[in-house]
Design a protein around this motif. Structure first.
Motif, PDB file in Angstrom:
ATOM      1  N   SER A 189       0.823  -1.211   0.000  1.00 43.94           N
ATOM      2  CA  SER A 189       0.000   0.000   0.000  1.00 43.94           C
ATOM      3  C   SER A 189       0.858   1.263   0.000  1.00 43.94           C
ATOM      4  O   SER A 189       0.474   2.275  -0.599  1.00 43.94           O
ATOM      5  CB  SER A 189      -0.932   0.004   1.219  1.00 43.94           C
ATOM      6  OG  SER A 189      -0.194   0.061   2.428  1.00 43.94           O
ATOM      7  N   SER A 193       1.044   1.432  -4.231  1.00 44.66           N
ATOM      8  CA  SER A 193      -0.285   1.992  -4.498  1.00 44.66           C
ATOM      9  C   SER A 193      -0.269   3.501  -4.665  1.00 44.66           C
ATOM     10  O   SER A 193      -1.298   4.159  -4.526  1.00 44.66           O
ATOM     11  CB  SER A 193      -1.255   1.595  -3.372  1.00 44.66           C
ATOM     12  OG  SER A 193      -1.459   0.197  -3.359  1.00 44.66           O
ATOM     13  N   CYS A 210       1.020  -1.902 -10.829  1.00 41.03           N
ATOM     14  CA  CYS A 210       0.627  -1.354  -9.528  1.00 41.03           C
ATOM     15  C   CYS A 210      -0.849  -0.965  -9.502  1.00 41.03           C
ATOM     16  O   CYS A 210      -1.473  -0.994  -8.433  1.00 41.03           O
ATOM     17  CB  CYS A 210       1.495  -0.142  -9.186  1.00 41.03           C
ATOM     18  SG  CYS A 210       3.202  -0.558  -8.764  1.00 41.03           S
ATOM     19  N   THR A 216      -4.698  -0.029  -4.590  1.00 41.85           N
ATOM     20  CA  THR A 216      -4.471   1.046  -5.558  1.00 41.85           C
ATOM     21  C   THR A 216      -5.764   1.622  -6.138  1.00 41.85           C
ATOM     22  O   THR A 216      -5.922   2.853  -6.194  1.00 41.85           O
ATOM     23  CB  THR A 216      -3.562   0.560  -6.701  1.00 41.85           C
ATOM     24  OG1 THR A 216      -2.344   0.060  -6.155  1.00 41.85           O
ATOM     25  CG2 THR A 216      -3.251   1.699  -7.658  1.00 41.85           C
TER      26      THR A 216
END
Length: 273
Positions: A189, A193, A210, A216
């Motif tokens: 994350s 992301s 990604c 994301t």
């Protein structure tokens, strides 16, 4: 003469959720380690996020640091306050046999899981609100372009992180080991992301990969709903945000369903022996 025993009062789903949430909030306040993780750790990481984005702006002059700082800070808060803190809460209540005892009462399984998450979700939303309002005034940001997309992004990311927390708790034996078992999702994350490293500064192929990661789509919806762009195109208005949001809505919905399925399939209600 005998008197009839009073009839047991029936409870509602909302009442049970609030009761479980109050109990969990009391435990959270009493746990200094959990409170530190929920309140102070995200703020420390936000300071580091600002430094990283400032350095990236030197190599990418067109990078909007202010918008990335606000959206990235919201993402950091959600990741740690909801995902990490909730994973530890599930493990702790399971080890104390609280979850097992709750299943013998009126509350359904989904209500027990959701009730345990109430304080973490409420605290995260409060912190996100403070960051959003404070950041908007301090950085003189515009009002959200599409509040509906912003809300959808919050719902998707909170639901996905709750499912991932329940799933992660199944592989976590103790509260102390939660810092290890939650590390992969937290790293994904943060670095995959678009929080620490925006997707627009990544190579195209890496950015495409990604965009398919669990958190994301929701984070990009939050950014798109507020600022009218995910960084790949020029900012647009309310109607113009729906076309670029469509892929994120589909991908985010798939991850939410997978997280919910994994939580139902693998969640453990009793301590691992």
């Amino acid at each position: 003469m005998t008197t009839a025993a009073p009839a047991a009062r029936s409870t509602t789903t909302t009442g049970r959720l609030l009761a479980l949430g109050r109990a969990e909030a009391t435990l959270l306040v009493r746990n200094r380690t959990a409170l530190f993780t929920a309140l102070l750790l995200p703020l420390v990481l936000i300071g580091g996020l600002k430094n990283v984005l400032s350095q990236q702006a030197e190599d990418n002059p067109g990078l909007d640091v202010d918008s990335l700082l606000v959206s990235g800070s919201i993402g950091m808060v959600l990741a740690f306050v909801v995902y990490y803190n909730l994973t530890a809460a599930y493990v702790a209540r399971r080890g104390e046999l609280v979850l097992k005892r709750l299943r013998t009462g009126e509350a359904r399984d989904i209500e027990i899981l959701a009730g345990t998450a109430v304080p973490s979700v409420g605290l995260a939303l409060l912190m996100c609100t403070v960051i959003g309002i404070g950041g908007a005034f301090a950085l003189k940001l515009a009002v959200p372009v599409n509040p509906l997309l912003l809300a959808l992004g919050l719902v998707l990311v909170i639901g996905t992180l709750m499912g991932l927390a329940a799933l992660s708790s199944a592989f976590t034996r103790t509260v102390e080991s939660a810092g290890i078992t939650t590390m992969p999702v937290l790293l994904i994350s943060q670095f995959g992301s678009g929080l620490f490293y925006p997707l627009e500064v990544m190579p195209d192929r890496m950015a495409d990969v990604c965009r398919l990661l669990p958190t994301t789509p929701a984070f990009q919806l939050i950014r798109l709903g507020w600022f009218g762009t995910d960084g790949s195109d020029a900012p647009t208005g309310f109607l113009g945000t729906w076309a670029p949001a469509a892929p994120y809505l589909v991908t985010g919905g798939v991850w939410l369903a997978l997280a919910a399925w994994g939580a139902v399939r693998y969640f453990r209600w009793e301590p691992r022996r």
